[in-house]
Enzyme design. Structure first.
Site: not given
Ligand SMILES: Cc1ncc(COP(=O)(O)O)c(C=O)c1O
Length: 388
Positions: A211, A48, A139, A182, A239, A214, A186
Protein backbone atom coordinates in the site's frame (compact mmCIF):
# COMPACT_ATOMS: atom_id res chain seq x y z
CA UNK A 1 -35.75 4.01 19.21
CA UNK A 2 -35.05 0.34 19.75
CA UNK A 3 -34.37 -0.70 23.31
CA UNK A 4 -30.96 -2.16 22.49
CA UNK A 5 -29.77 1.24 21.14
CA UNK A 6 -28.66 1.82 24.73
CA UNK A 7 -25.65 -0.46 24.14
CA UNK A 8 -24.36 2.03 21.54
CA UNK A 9 -24.96 4.85 23.98
CA UNK A 10 -22.94 2.99 26.61
CA UNK A 11 -20.16 2.58 24.06
CA UNK A 12 -20.19 6.34 23.38
CA UNK A 13 -20.05 7.15 27.08
CA UNK A 14 -17.14 4.78 27.48
CA UNK A 15 -15.28 6.52 24.60
CA UNK A 16 -15.93 9.85 26.27
CA UNK A 17 -14.64 8.65 29.65
CA UNK A 18 -11.43 7.35 28.05
CA UNK A 19 -10.81 10.56 26.06
CA UNK A 20 -11.37 8.58 22.88
CA UNK A 21 -14.60 10.15 21.60
CA UNK A 22 -14.28 11.46 18.03
CA UNK A 23 -16.10 14.46 16.56
CA UNK A 24 -16.73 15.76 13.06
CA UNK A 25 -15.85 19.44 12.70
CA UNK A 26 -16.86 21.77 9.92
CA UNK A 27 -13.59 22.80 8.28
CA UNK A 28 -13.28 25.39 5.54
CA UNK A 29 -10.16 25.11 3.37
CA UNK A 30 -8.75 28.64 3.45
CA UNK A 31 -5.76 28.39 1.12
CA UNK A 32 -2.97 25.87 0.61
CA UNK A 33 -1.67 24.98 4.08
CA UNK A 34 -4.41 26.87 5.97
CA UNK A 35 -7.90 26.05 7.22
CA UNK A 36 -10.69 28.04 8.86
CA UNK A 37 -12.71 26.64 11.74
CA UNK A 38 -15.39 28.65 13.55
CA UNK A 39 -14.05 31.79 11.90
CA UNK A 40 -10.45 31.27 13.04
CA UNK A 41 -7.64 30.56 10.60
CA UNK A 42 -5.10 27.87 11.44
CA UNK A 43 -1.88 26.68 9.89
CA UNK A 44 -2.72 23.13 8.90
CA UNK A 45 -0.25 20.43 9.91
CA UNK A 46 -2.83 17.66 9.58
CA UNK A 47 -3.36 17.43 5.85
CA UNK A 48 -2.20 14.72 3.45
CA UNK A 49 -2.20 17.22 0.58
CA UNK A 50 1.59 16.92 0.68
CA UNK A 51 2.27 18.72 -2.61
CA UNK A 52 -0.44 21.36 -2.33
CA UNK A 53 -2.19 19.97 -5.42
CA UNK A 54 -5.68 20.30 -3.94
CA UNK A 55 -5.67 23.97 -4.91
CA UNK A 56 -3.56 23.68 -8.06
CA UNK A 57 -5.16 25.56 -10.98
CA UNK A 58 -4.54 22.69 -13.41
CA UNK A 59 -6.43 20.22 -11.22
CA UNK A 60 -9.29 22.65 -10.79
CA UNK A 61 -9.36 23.40 -14.52
CA UNK A 62 -9.46 19.71 -15.52
CA UNK A 63 -12.04 19.00 -12.82
CA UNK A 64 -14.34 21.65 -14.32
CA UNK A 65 -13.59 20.63 -17.89
CA UNK A 66 -14.59 16.98 -17.42
CA UNK A 67 -17.67 17.86 -15.35
CA UNK A 68 -18.84 20.19 -18.13
CA UNK A 69 -18.10 17.57 -20.77
CA UNK A 70 -19.59 14.46 -19.12
CA UNK A 71 -21.70 15.69 -16.19
CA UNK A 72 -21.53 15.41 -12.44
CA UNK A 73 -21.45 11.63 -12.11
CA UNK A 74 -20.61 8.50 -14.07
CA UNK A 75 -24.14 7.17 -13.68
CA UNK A 76 -23.35 3.47 -13.25
CA UNK A 77 -20.77 0.89 -12.34
CA UNK A 78 -17.85 0.89 -14.78
CA UNK A 79 -18.94 -2.57 -15.92
CA UNK A 80 -22.35 -1.24 -16.86
CA UNK A 81 -22.27 2.21 -18.52
CA UNK A 82 -19.98 4.22 -16.21
CA UNK A 83 -16.63 3.60 -17.95
CA UNK A 84 -16.04 6.82 -19.90
CA UNK A 85 -12.83 7.04 -22.00
CA UNK A 86 -10.71 8.95 -19.48
CA UNK A 87 -10.49 5.84 -17.26
CA UNK A 88 -8.34 3.94 -19.77
CA UNK A 89 -6.00 6.91 -20.30
CA UNK A 90 -5.46 7.39 -16.57
CA UNK A 91 -4.97 3.66 -15.99
CA UNK A 92 -2.32 3.58 -18.71
CA UNK A 93 -0.47 6.48 -17.06
CA UNK A 94 -0.54 4.74 -13.69
CA UNK A 95 0.74 1.45 -15.09
CA UNK A 96 3.56 3.27 -16.88
CA UNK A 97 4.57 5.19 -13.76
CA UNK A 98 4.43 2.11 -11.57
CA UNK A 99 6.16 -0.13 -14.13
CA UNK A 100 3.35 -2.68 -14.25
CA UNK A 101 1.44 -4.21 -17.15
CA UNK A 102 -1.86 -2.73 -16.11
CA UNK A 103 -3.78 -0.72 -13.54
CA UNK A 104 -7.34 -0.38 -12.33
CA UNK A 105 -9.02 2.69 -10.82
CA UNK A 106 -11.24 2.17 -7.80
CA UNK A 107 -13.28 4.44 -5.56
CA UNK A 108 -11.05 5.14 -2.55
CA UNK A 109 -8.00 3.72 -0.82
CA UNK A 110 -10.08 2.25 1.96
CA UNK A 111 -12.49 0.64 -0.48
CA UNK A 112 -9.61 -0.59 -2.68
CA UNK A 113 -7.83 -2.39 0.15
CA UNK A 114 -11.08 -3.84 1.43
CA UNK A 115 -12.34 -5.01 -1.95
CA UNK A 116 -9.06 -6.09 -3.57
CA UNK A 117 -7.83 -8.18 -0.63
CA UNK A 118 -11.27 -9.73 -0.27
CA UNK A 119 -11.16 -10.75 -3.94
CA UNK A 120 -7.55 -12.01 -3.84
CA UNK A 121 -8.06 -14.20 -0.78
CA UNK A 122 -11.20 -15.86 -2.12
CA UNK A 123 -10.91 -19.48 -1.01
CA UNK A 124 -13.31 -20.69 -3.69
CA UNK A 125 -10.86 -19.41 -6.33
CA UNK A 126 -7.62 -20.35 -4.53
CA UNK A 127 -9.02 -23.79 -3.64
CA UNK A 128 -7.16 -23.52 -0.33
CA UNK A 129 -6.84 -21.06 2.53
CA UNK A 130 -4.22 -18.40 1.80
CA UNK A 131 -1.34 -17.69 4.15
CA UNK A 132 -1.39 -13.95 4.81
CA UNK A 133 1.60 -12.38 6.56
CA UNK A 134 1.19 -8.69 7.47
CA UNK A 135 3.08 -5.90 9.18
CA UNK A 136 1.52 -5.37 12.59
CA UNK A 137 0.87 -1.68 11.90
CA UNK A 138 -0.76 -2.00 8.50
CA UNK A 139 -3.65 0.35 7.80
CA UNK A 140 -7.15 -0.46 9.05
CA UNK A 141 -8.38 -0.91 5.47
CA UNK A 142 -5.96 -3.81 4.91
CA UNK A 143 -7.23 -5.51 8.06
CA UNK A 144 -10.74 -4.87 6.83
CA UNK A 145 -9.98 -6.65 3.53
CA UNK A 146 -8.53 -9.63 5.39
CA UNK A 147 -11.44 -9.94 7.77
CA UNK A 148 -13.94 -9.57 4.91
CA UNK A 149 -12.20 -12.59 3.31
CA UNK A 150 -12.31 -14.41 6.65
CA UNK A 151 -8.53 -14.65 6.72
CA UNK A 152 -6.54 -14.84 9.92
CA UNK A 153 -3.36 -12.81 9.40
CA UNK A 154 0.05 -13.67 10.79
CA UNK A 155 1.17 -10.25 11.96
CA UNK A 156 4.92 -9.71 12.11
CA UNK A 157 6.69 -7.13 14.25
CA UNK A 158 6.56 -3.69 12.64
CA UNK A 159 9.21 -3.35 9.87
CA UNK A 160 10.81 -6.67 10.86
CA UNK A 161 11.49 -8.48 7.56
CA UNK A 162 13.14 -11.43 9.34
CA UNK A 163 10.04 -12.01 11.41
CA UNK A 164 7.94 -11.91 8.21
CA UNK A 165 10.33 -14.46 6.68
CA UNK A 166 9.96 -16.77 9.70
CA UNK A 167 6.18 -16.74 9.31
CA UNK A 168 6.42 -17.49 5.60
CA UNK A 169 8.95 -20.27 6.09
CA UNK A 170 6.91 -21.90 8.83
CA UNK A 171 3.89 -22.01 6.53
CA UNK A 172 5.28 -24.47 3.98
CA UNK A 173 2.22 -26.70 4.16
CA UNK A 174 -0.28 -23.88 3.70
CA UNK A 175 -1.93 -22.40 0.63
CA UNK A 176 -0.70 -19.54 -1.59
CA UNK A 177 1.32 -16.95 0.32
CA UNK A 178 0.80 -13.21 0.48
CA UNK A 179 2.91 -10.56 2.21
CA UNK A 180 1.19 -7.26 3.04
CA UNK A 181 2.84 -3.99 3.93
CA UNK A 182 2.49 -0.25 3.63
CA UNK A 183 5.48 1.46 2.03
CA UNK A 184 5.27 4.54 4.28
CA UNK A 185 3.33 3.92 7.47
CA UNK A 186 0.56 6.43 7.83
CA UNK A 187 0.76 7.07 11.56
CA UNK A 188 4.54 6.69 11.98
CA UNK A 189 6.12 8.07 8.83
CA UNK A 190 8.63 5.22 8.75
CA UNK A 191 9.45 3.16 5.68
CA UNK A 192 9.05 -0.57 5.14
CA UNK A 193 12.25 -2.48 4.26
CA UNK A 194 11.03 -2.93 0.69
CA UNK A 195 14.24 -4.45 -0.66
CA UNK A 196 14.29 -7.18 1.97
CA UNK A 197 10.57 -7.83 1.62
CA UNK A 198 10.95 -8.16 -2.16
CA UNK A 199 13.74 -10.70 -1.76
CA UNK A 200 11.82 -12.69 0.83
CA UNK A 201 8.71 -12.68 -1.35
CA UNK A 202 10.77 -13.86 -4.30
CA UNK A 203 12.42 -16.67 -2.34
CA UNK A 204 9.23 -17.85 -0.70
CA UNK A 205 7.04 -17.78 -3.83
CA UNK A 206 4.93 -15.12 -2.16
CA UNK A 207 2.83 -12.35 -3.66
CA UNK A 208 3.96 -8.99 -2.22
CA UNK A 209 1.16 -6.45 -1.87
CA UNK A 210 2.21 -2.90 -0.99
CA UNK A 211 0.00 0.00 0.00
CA UNK A 212 1.83 3.06 -1.33
CA UNK A 213 -0.76 5.61 -0.15
CA UNK A 214 1.82 7.88 1.52
CA UNK A 215 4.79 7.20 -0.76
CA UNK A 216 3.10 7.85 -4.08
CA UNK A 217 3.68 11.38 -5.35
CA UNK A 218 6.14 12.34 -2.62
CA UNK A 219 8.87 9.70 -2.62
CA UNK A 220 10.78 7.67 -5.20
CA UNK A 221 12.08 8.87 -8.52
CA UNK A 222 9.74 11.51 -9.95
CA UNK A 223 7.27 10.79 -7.15
CA UNK A 224 6.51 7.31 -8.44
CA UNK A 225 6.42 5.97 -4.89
CA UNK A 226 8.28 3.20 -3.11
CA UNK A 227 6.49 0.06 -4.24
CA UNK A 228 8.63 -0.74 -7.29
CA UNK A 229 8.82 -4.51 -7.76
CA UNK A 230 5.78 -5.35 -5.63
CA UNK A 231 3.43 -7.80 -7.33
CA UNK A 232 0.46 -5.63 -6.49
CA UNK A 233 0.53 -1.97 -5.52
CA UNK A 234 -2.48 -0.24 -4.08
CA UNK A 235 -2.41 3.52 -3.85
CA UNK A 236 -4.61 6.52 -3.54
CA UNK A 237 -5.07 9.85 -5.28
CA UNK A 238 -6.47 11.39 -2.10
CA UNK A 239 -3.14 12.30 -0.52
CA UNK A 240 -0.17 13.74 -2.50
CA UNK A 241 -2.26 13.75 -5.68
CA UNK A 242 -4.67 16.19 -4.03
CA UNK A 243 -8.00 14.71 -5.09
CA UNK A 244 -9.76 11.38 -4.57
CA UNK A 245 -9.90 7.80 -5.80
CA UNK A 246 -7.53 4.86 -5.76
CA UNK A 247 -5.68 2.48 -8.03
CA UNK A 248 -4.32 -1.05 -8.15
CA UNK A 249 -1.24 -1.61 -10.33
CA UNK A 250 -0.31 -5.18 -11.21
CA UNK A 251 0.10 -7.73 -14.01
CA UNK A 252 -2.58 -7.90 -16.70
CA UNK A 253 -3.74 -11.24 -15.31
CA UNK A 254 -4.32 -9.81 -11.83
CA UNK A 255 -6.12 -6.75 -13.19
CA UNK A 256 -8.30 -9.00 -15.40
CA UNK A 257 -9.03 -11.17 -12.37
CA UNK A 258 -10.01 -8.14 -10.27
CA UNK A 259 -12.27 -6.95 -13.07
CA UNK A 260 -14.21 -10.21 -12.65
CA UNK A 261 -14.11 -10.53 -8.86
CA UNK A 262 -13.51 -7.19 -7.13
CA UNK A 263 -16.80 -6.16 -5.54
CA UNK A 264 -15.62 -2.55 -5.17
CA UNK A 265 -15.40 -2.30 -8.96
CA UNK A 266 -18.39 -4.42 -9.88
CA UNK A 267 -20.98 -3.25 -7.38
CA UNK A 268 -20.05 0.42 -7.02
CA UNK A 269 -20.54 3.45 -9.28
CA UNK A 270 -17.45 4.61 -11.21
CA UNK A 271 -15.67 7.76 -10.10
CA UNK A 272 -17.21 11.02 -11.38
CA UNK A 273 -15.64 12.59 -14.52
CA UNK A 274 -14.52 15.63 -12.50
CA UNK A 275 -12.51 13.43 -10.14
CA UNK A 276 -10.90 11.56 -13.02
CA UNK A 277 -9.99 14.97 -14.48
CA UNK A 278 -8.24 15.97 -11.25
CA UNK A 279 -6.39 12.65 -11.15
CA UNK A 280 -5.28 13.05 -14.76
CA UNK A 281 -3.96 16.56 -14.14
CA UNK A 282 -2.17 15.46 -10.98
CA UNK A 283 -0.43 12.62 -12.80
CA UNK A 284 0.71 14.97 -15.56
CA UNK A 285 2.15 17.40 -13.02
CA UNK A 286 4.05 14.81 -10.94
CA UNK A 287 7.37 14.84 -12.86
CA UNK A 288 7.66 18.64 -12.47
CA UNK A 289 7.25 18.67 -8.70
CA UNK A 290 10.82 17.89 -7.65
CA UNK A 291 11.22 21.20 -5.77
CA UNK A 292 7.99 20.63 -3.87
CA UNK A 293 9.11 17.13 -2.87
CA UNK A 294 12.42 18.50 -1.64
CA UNK A 295 10.72 21.23 0.40
CA UNK A 296 8.44 18.69 2.08
CA UNK A 297 11.41 16.47 2.99
CA UNK A 298 13.40 19.43 4.34
CA UNK A 299 10.56 20.65 6.55
CA UNK A 300 10.15 17.21 8.11
CA UNK A 301 13.89 16.77 8.60
CA UNK A 302 14.24 20.17 10.23
CA UNK A 303 11.31 19.43 12.55
CA UNK A 304 12.77 16.09 13.65
CA UNK A 305 16.20 17.61 14.25
CA UNK A 306 15.00 20.67 16.14
CA UNK A 307 12.57 18.68 18.27
CA UNK A 308 15.19 16.13 19.31
CA UNK A 309 16.11 17.82 22.61
CA UNK A 310 12.56 18.57 23.63
CA UNK A 311 11.30 15.07 22.88
CA UNK A 312 14.13 13.60 24.92
CA UNK A 313 13.41 15.90 27.85
CA UNK A 314 9.69 15.15 27.83
CA UNK A 315 10.04 11.41 27.21
CA UNK A 316 8.32 11.76 23.84
CA UNK A 317 9.53 10.31 20.57
CA UNK A 318 9.35 10.93 16.84
CA UNK A 319 9.76 7.18 16.29
CA UNK A 320 11.56 6.07 13.14
CA UNK A 321 10.02 8.69 10.88
CA UNK A 322 12.02 9.37 7.72
CA UNK A 323 9.29 11.02 5.69
CA UNK A 324 6.85 13.92 5.56
CA UNK A 325 4.83 12.26 8.34
CA UNK A 326 6.33 12.84 11.77
CA UNK A 327 4.59 11.48 14.86
CA UNK A 328 5.15 13.04 18.23
CA UNK A 329 4.45 9.97 20.33
CA UNK A 330 3.30 11.06 23.76
CA UNK A 331 1.65 7.92 25.14
CA UNK A 332 -1.27 9.21 27.14
CA UNK A 333 -4.42 10.11 25.16
CA UNK A 334 -5.38 12.99 27.47
CA UNK A 335 -1.93 14.55 27.24
CA UNK A 336 -2.02 14.26 23.44
CA UNK A 337 -5.41 15.98 23.41
CA UNK A 338 -4.14 18.73 25.73
CA UNK A 339 -1.12 19.43 23.53
CA UNK A 340 -3.29 19.47 20.44
CA UNK A 341 -5.68 21.92 22.17
CA UNK A 342 -2.75 24.17 23.17
CA UNK A 343 -1.46 24.22 19.58
CA UNK A 344 -4.93 25.11 18.35
CA UNK A 345 -5.07 28.05 20.76
CA UNK A 346 -1.87 29.21 19.09
CA UNK A 347 -3.34 28.90 15.59
CA UNK A 348 -1.75 25.55 14.68
CA UNK A 349 -3.91 22.61 13.67
CA UNK A 350 -2.44 19.20 14.50
CA UNK A 351 -4.64 16.19 15.15
CA UNK A 352 -4.22 13.98 18.20
CA UNK A 353 -4.29 10.35 17.10
CA UNK A 354 -5.48 7.92 19.73
CA UNK A 355 -6.22 4.21 20.08
CA UNK A 356 -7.66 2.26 18.34
CA UNK A 357 -6.11 4.07 15.34
CA UNK A 358 -2.70 3.56 17.00
CA UNK A 359 -1.73 0.90 19.58
CA UNK A 360 -2.72 1.42 23.21
CA UNK A 361 -0.29 3.71 25.09
CA UNK A 362 1.06 5.37 21.94
CA UNK A 363 -1.31 8.33 21.56
CA UNK A 364 0.40 10.98 19.51
CA UNK A 365 0.23 14.13 17.49
CA UNK A 366 0.68 13.38 13.82
CA UNK A 367 2.47 16.18 11.97
CA UNK A 368 2.18 16.14 8.19
CA UNK A 369 4.49 18.52 6.33
CA UNK A 370 3.56 19.86 2.93
CA UNK A 371 5.13 21.97 0.23
CA UNK A 372 2.58 24.68 1.07
CA UNK A 373 4.32 25.30 4.40
CA UNK A 374 6.97 28.01 4.45
CA UNK A 375 10.10 28.12 6.61
CA UNK A 376 8.28 30.74 8.71
CA UNK A 377 5.44 28.30 9.32
CA UNK A 378 7.93 25.75 10.63
CA UNK A 379 9.61 28.47 12.78
CA UNK A 380 6.24 29.27 14.29
CA UNK A 381 5.44 25.62 14.96
CA UNK A 382 8.78 24.97 16.66
CA UNK A 383 8.62 28.14 18.77
CA UNK A 384 5.13 27.33 20.02
CA UNK A 385 5.98 23.69 20.76
CA UNK A 386 9.10 24.63 22.70
CA UNK A 387 6.98 26.85 24.98
CA UNK A 388 4.66 23.98 26.02
C1 LIG B 1 -2.00 3.50 4.25
C2 LIG B 1 -3.35 3.94 3.84
N1 LIG B 1 -4.05 3.18 2.98
C3 LIG B 1 -5.27 3.54 2.57
C4 LIG B 1 -5.87 4.70 3.02
C5 LIG B 1 -7.24 5.06 2.57
O1 LIG B 1 -7.18 5.94 1.49
P1 LIG B 1 -8.41 6.85 1.11
O2 LIG B 1 -8.34 8.04 1.98
O3 LIG B 1 -8.22 7.15 -0.34
O4 LIG B 1 -9.63 6.05 1.36
C6 LIG B 1 -5.18 5.53 3.90
C7 LIG B 1 -5.79 6.79 4.36
O5 LIG B 1 -5.85 7.13 5.46
C8 LIG B 1 -3.89 5.14 4.33
O6 LIG B 1 -3.22 5.88 5.20
Amino acid sequence: MKEFESVYKTFLEDCHDKNLRRHLLSIEPESAGKIKIDGKIYLNFASNDYLGLKHHPKLIEETSHWALKYGAGSGASRLVTGNFPLFAGVEEKIAKLKGTEAALILASGYQANGAVLHALFDKTVLKQSPVVVSDKLNHASMHFGCSAANVRQKRYRHLDANHADEFLKSSEAGGPKFLLTETVFSMDGDIAPMKELLTIAQNENTMLIADDAHGFGVLGEGGKGLATGADITIGTFSKALGSFGAYVAASQTMIDYLTQRCGGLIYSTGLPPATLGAINAGLDLLPELGEERERVANHAKRFREEMANLTKKKGWSTGRSETQIVPLIIGDAKEALDLSAYLKEQGLWVTAIRPPTVPEGTARLRFAFTSSHSERDIDQLLTVLKKW
